[in-house]
Design a protein around this motif. Structure first.
Motif, PDB file in Angstrom:
ATOM      1  N   VAL A 132       1.057  -1.226  -0.233  1.00 14.72           N
ATOM      2  CA  VAL A 132       0.086   0.172   0.044  1.00 14.72           C
ATOM      3  C   VAL A 132       0.931   1.379  -0.165  1.00 14.72           C
ATOM      4  O   VAL A 132       1.877   1.523   1.004  1.00 14.72           O
ATOM      5  CB  VAL A 132      -1.066  -0.207   0.882  1.00 14.72           C
ATOM      6  CG1 VAL A 132      -1.628   1.482   1.016  1.00 14.72           C
ATOM      7  CG2 VAL A 132      -1.702  -1.779   0.878  1.00 14.72           C
ATOM      8  N   PHE A 133       0.609   2.041  -1.103  1.00 13.84           N
ATOM      9  CA  PHE A 133       1.643   3.661  -0.895  1.00 13.84           C
ATOM     10  C   PHE A 133       0.978   4.625  -0.639  1.00 13.84           C
ATOM     11  O   PHE A 133      -0.144   4.837  -0.827  1.00 13.84           O
ATOM     12  CB  PHE A 133       1.430   3.893  -2.317  1.00 13.84           C
ATOM     13  CG  PHE A 133       2.621   2.517  -3.109  1.00 13.84           C
ATOM     14  CD1 PHE A 133       3.951   2.810  -3.061  1.00 13.84           C
ATOM     15  CD2 PHE A 133       1.923   1.685  -3.522  1.00 13.84           C
ATOM     16  CE1 PHE A 133       4.665   1.820  -4.338  1.00 13.84           C
ATOM     17  CE2 PHE A 133       2.905   0.511  -3.910  1.00 13.84           C
ATOM     18  CZ  PHE A 133       4.349   0.646  -4.274  1.00 13.84           C
ATOM     19  N   ALA A 134       1.332   4.658   0.998  1.00 18.71           N
ATOM     20  CA  ALA A 134      -0.106   6.043   1.576  1.00 18.71           C
ATOM     21  C   ALA A 134       0.678   7.100   1.156  1.00 18.71           C
ATOM     22  O   ALA A 134       1.891   7.593   0.882  1.00 18.71           O
ATOM     23  CB  ALA A 134       0.375   6.190   3.420  1.00 18.71           C
ATOM     24  N   GLN A 135      -0.468   8.054   1.173  1.00 15.10           N
ATOM     25  CA  GLN A 135      -0.226   9.484   1.099  1.00 15.10           C
ATOM     26  C   GLN A 135      -0.743  10.362   1.336  1.00 15.10           C
ATOM     27  O   GLN A 135       0.289  11.432   1.441  1.00 15.10           O
ATOM     28  CB  GLN A 135      -1.059  10.016  -0.854  1.00 15.10           C
ATOM     29  CG  GLN A 135      -1.328   8.889  -1.462  1.00 15.10           C
ATOM     30  CD  GLN A 135      -0.366   9.284  -2.198  1.00 15.10           C
ATOM     31  OE1 GLN A 135       0.915   9.590  -2.856  1.00 15.10           O
ATOM     32  NE2 GLN A 135       1.036   7.651  -2.661  1.00 15.10           N
TER      33      GLN A 135
ATOM     34  N   GLU B 191      -3.888  10.459   7.368  1.00 19.47           N
ATOM     35  CA  GLU B 191      -5.257   9.786   7.596  1.00 19.47           C
ATOM     36  C   GLU B 191      -4.821   8.486   6.812  1.00 19.47           C
ATOM     37  O   GLU B 191      -5.869   6.680   7.179  1.00 19.47           O
ATOM     38  CB  GLU B 191      -6.183  10.640   6.683  1.00 19.47           C
ATOM     39  CG  GLU B 191      -6.846  11.572   7.487  1.00 19.47           C
ATOM     40  CD  GLU B 191      -5.614  12.922   7.585  1.00 19.47           C
ATOM     41  OE1 GLU B 191      -4.339  12.664   6.385  1.00 19.47           O
ATOM     42  OE2 GLU B 191      -6.040  13.574   8.256  1.00 19.47           O
ATOM     43  N   HIS B 192      -4.709   7.995   5.849  1.00 18.92           N
ATOM     44  CA  HIS B 192      -4.874   7.168   4.583  1.00 18.92           C
ATOM     45  C   HIS B 192      -3.874   6.293   6.421  1.00 18.92           C
ATOM     46  O   HIS B 192      -4.301   4.569   6.097  1.00 18.92           O
ATOM     47  CB  HIS B 192      -3.306   6.667   3.212  1.00 18.92           C
ATOM     48  CG  HIS B 192      -4.076   7.499   2.424  1.00 18.92           C
ATOM     49  ND1 HIS B 192      -3.303   8.484   1.288  1.00 18.92           N
ATOM     50  CD2 HIS B 192      -5.264   7.650   2.230  1.00 18.92           C
ATOM     51  CE1 HIS B 192      -3.974   8.572   0.413  1.00 18.92           C
ATOM     52  NE2 HIS B 192      -5.354   8.277   1.008  1.00 18.92           N
TER      53      HIS B 192
ATOM     54  N   SER C 153      -3.656   5.945   9.491  1.00  9.72           N
ATOM     55  CA  SER C 153      -4.193   5.776  10.356  1.00  9.72           C
ATOM     56  C   SER C 153      -5.580   4.578  10.296  1.00  9.72           C
ATOM     57  O   SER C 153      -5.225   3.511  10.817  1.00  9.72           O
ATOM     58  CB  SER C 153      -4.732   7.072  10.898  1.00  9.72           C
ATOM     59  OG  SER C 153      -6.157   6.507  11.896  1.00  9.72           O
ATOM     60  N   LYS C 154      -5.719   4.875   8.283  1.00  5.38           N
ATOM     61  CA  LYS C 154      -7.471   4.397   8.375  1.00  5.38           C
ATOM     62  C   LYS C 154      -6.076   2.730   7.601  1.00  5.38           C
ATOM     63  O   LYS C 154      -7.579   1.695   8.477  1.00  5.38           O
ATOM     64  CB  LYS C 154      -7.708   4.410   7.258  1.00  5.38           C
ATOM     65  CG  LYS C 154      -8.684   5.388   7.926  1.00  5.38           C
ATOM     66  CD  LYS C 154      -9.978   6.601   7.263  1.00  5.38           C
ATOM     67  CE  LYS C 154      -9.810   7.015   6.971  1.00  5.38           C
ATOM     68  NZ  LYS C 154     -11.296   8.656   6.247  1.00  5.38           N
ATOM     69  N   VAL C 155      -5.888   2.636   7.177  1.00  9.88           N
ATOM     70  CA  VAL C 155      -4.987   1.263   7.139  1.00  9.88           C
ATOM     71  C   VAL C 155      -4.313  -0.307   7.557  1.00  9.88           C
ATOM     72  O   VAL C 155      -4.947  -0.896   8.394  1.00  9.88           O
ATOM     73  CB  VAL C 155      -4.029   1.162   6.165  1.00  9.88           C
ATOM     74  CG1 VAL C 155      -3.290   0.111   5.656  1.00  9.88           C
ATOM     75  CG2 VAL C 155      -3.916   1.593   4.704  1.00  9.88           C
ATOM     76  N   ALA C 156      -4.262   0.981   9.149  1.00  8.79           N
ATOM     77  CA  ALA C 156      -3.714   0.245  10.312  1.00  8.79           C
ATOM     78  C   ALA C 156      -4.146  -0.296  11.328  1.00  8.79           C
ATOM     79  O   ALA C 156      -4.591  -1.064  11.780  1.00  8.79           O
ATOM     80  CB  ALA C 156      -2.751   1.457  11.693  1.00  8.79           C
TER      81      ALA C 156
END
Ligand SMILES: Cc1cc2c(cc1C)N(C[C@H](O)[C@H](O)[C@H](O)COP(=O)(O)OP(=O)(O)OC[C@H]1O[C@@H](n3cnc4c(N)ncnc43)[C@H](O)[C@@H]1O)c1[nH]c(=O)[nH]c(=O)c1N2
Ligand SMILES: CCCCCCC(=O)C(=O)O
Ligand SMILES: [Mn+2]
Length: 520
Positions: A104-107, A110-111, A113-116
């Motif tokens: 997953v490439f977080a930007q 918030e990304h 946090s939600k992925v975690a």
């Protein structure tokens, strides 16, 4: 038939991972389960402690789960392609690749946090990926799961030139930061050699050649934004705080520095900056013996010379460099030096160091002030990894990394050299000797596994020797997956248990970078 210990182990593990959510399990039972799991990890209950099997985890990264990831970060920012997973399944070390199930490439934070939160709710491993330059297999997905690549979060949030600090996002590398702030007359000097991400450097407590003057990451991080396993976002020193000193409660900043992705994901770091020195002087000097070169280092440090870099290369390293770069540098134990300061302070430092080196039979001094000449003088140090790798065609580098109190350094390096000779091993020695930290660079041919076994045994012997001499099995590369079995020897069973308690408190479901740091 299923083995009984495995059944118990799985029961405990799944109870642990769910106990916070189980209505019927009272606080006492939760405590008992946690305690039992901790004991089981020490073998005290006779139950083998292991994380969930790769297979069970992989089954959780279903098409539906991948769709959930896509709905958080966007379709283009999730990949299950083998090439992408392969690129994210190994670092720059000798450790074999272990693939994550998805990348997953977080930007944004918030990304992250939600992925975690999604991974935590589904008990799926989550491995933070900085820039992949680590040297102890830190990003290998030992239990599959999601590799969270945070390298695309590249904003420099603020530069406070008047306070000598700045705040960067997780993807900013030290090279990028230094280009960005060049006009301010400041720089970030911690230099691990690779162009690593600043937050990755926080995660491994990196250092390198300049640490003798400017400190390691530990001394240079003021604050960090961290995403915990359950998605909570916190600032380790409080939001917007960047004072040089604090006595406010536990030092969470230092807890997360060196945590190697096992306690949280570092999404921003506030770090110290330094003025670019007015004058820089570089030098190389050669010695008849290792003892004399290292004695010089110890005496320079004991005299309080604020030297910026003092690097040791043994004769085998110089020889490897000459062959690789077609140079004819004197083949002898050598020190590579760099002085920073005003022209007069640099001159003063030079005089003291020259005198100490001469007392230890140092000779053939070469000096350089302009940048091109300095780089040429230091070429051997800059190219040493490639030069050592070229000693064995088709090999990959394997680096040891011990660190001892400086007064023990001469004895440890001399003994290491004797051990190398006895074992008939090719392994040039290179050291950040001002910090008592040194490496052997072994070229390893993976087609000859017996060579790797021999090198691993030598590396372990060195680590044990360093610990015996009041030092550590890793000065800067970390524990990762390569040194898990040495941690207990270094910090003791009580220290290891305390670390496990911290880990369990921050990551009760054991999703963050499982299999790293702690013994298997
Ligand atoms: C040629 C060469 C030379 C050197 C080195 C490498 C190479 C290739 N290194 C090692 C390396 O550069 C160093 O460990 C970096 O700090 C790794 O940073 P990356 O961003 O590449 O982390 P990388 O992506 O490799 O990850 C390393 C570990 O940190 C975790 N991690 C990464 N980013 C994170 C984040 N934002 N939040 C939480 N966890 C995170 C990962 O999960 C992993 O466990 C080194 N080092 C050194 O100290 N001194 C040296 O002299 C050298 N020299
Ligand atoms: C890819 C192997 C790198 C070896 C060690 C790098 C290092 O720490 C150094 O000081 O150089
Ligand atoms: Mn190093």
């Amino acid at each position: 038939m299923r083995d009984m210990s495995m059944t118990l182990d799985l029961t405990l593990t799944s109870l642990l991972s769910n106990c916070d959510r189980l209505q019927g399990v009272n606080m006492f039972s939760q405590k008992f389960i946690r305690h039992a799991l901790l004991l089981s990890s020490r073998g005290k209950s006779g139950i083998r402690c292991r994380f969930r099997s790769t297979q069970a985890i992989a089954e959780k990264v279903t098409d539906g789960f991948v769709e959930d990831l896509r709905s958080i970060v966007g379709k283009a920012n999730v990949s299950t392609a083998e090439a992408v997973r392969d690129q994210h399944g190994h670092d720059e070390s000798y450790h074999e690749t272990t693939l994550p199930d998805a990348v997953v490439f977080a930007q944004s934070v918030e990304h992250v946090s939600k992925v975690a939160k999604l991974c935590n709710d589904n008990v799926v491993p989550l491995i933070p990926f900085g820039s992949g330059t680590g040297l102890e297999g830190g990003i290998n997905a030992l239990k599959g799961g999601v590799c969270l690549d945070i390298s695309q979060m590249k904003n420099v949030i603020e530069v406070n030139a008047e306070d000598f600090d700045c705040t960067v996002e997780s993807g900013v590398t030290r090279g990028e930061l230094n280009s960005y702030i060049r006009d301010t007359g400041l720089n970030f000097p911690v230099d691990p050699g690779a162009d690593a991400s600043v937050c990755g450097m926080c995660a491994t407590s990196a250092s390198g050649t300049n640490a003798v003057r400017y400190g390691t990451m530990r001394e240079n991080v003021l604050n960090m934004e961290v995403v915990l396993a359950d998605g909570t976002v916190l600032w380790t020193a409080g939001k917007n705080k960047r004072s040089r000193k604090t006595s406010a409660g536990y030092n969470l900043t230092n807890l997360f520095v060196g945590s190697e992705g096992t306690l949280g994901i570092i999404t921003k770091a506030t770090i110290r900056l330094y003025g670019i020195p007015e004058a820089t002087l570089s030098a190389v000097v050669h010695f008849p013996s290792i003892q004399e070169a290292v004695d010089t280092t110890v005496q320079v440090m004991q005299c309080g010379v604020p030297i910026a870099r003092i690097e040791f290369l043994d004769e085998a390293a110089i020889d490897a460099f000459n062959k690789y770069s077609k140079f004819d540098m004197k083949v002898a134990p050598s020190l590579f030096l760099e002085f920073h300061g005003s022209p007069s302070s640099v001159e003063e430092q030079k005089e003291v160091v020259e005198e100490i080196a001469k007392m230890n039979n140092g000779s053939n001094f070469k000096w350089a002030t302009n940048a091109d000449e300095r780089n040429r003088l230091w070429k051997a140090r800059h190219e040493i990894v490639y030069a050592c790798t070229a000693l064995v065609p088709g090999s990959k580098p394997y680096s040891t990394d011990v660190c001892v109190p400086i007064s023990n350094l001469p004895a440890v390096i001399v003994q290491t050299k004797e051990m190398l000779k006895k074992e008939n091993l090719v392994g040039p020695i290179v050291g950040h000797v001002g910090d008592g930290n040194f490496h052997i660079f072994f070229p390893v041919d993976h087609d000859h596994p017996e060579a790797l076994t021999k090198i691993k045994a030598m590396s372990e012997k060195m680590s044990l020797l360093a610990m015996e001499m009041h030092g550590t099995c890793t000065g800067e590369h970390g524990i990762g997956m390569g040194k898990r079995e040495l941690l207990e020897k270094e910090v003791g069973i009580e220290g290891l248990r305390a670390m496990q308690i911290v880990k369990n408190a921050f990551d009760p479901n054991q999703i963050l970078n499982p299999g790293k740091i702690f013994p298997v």
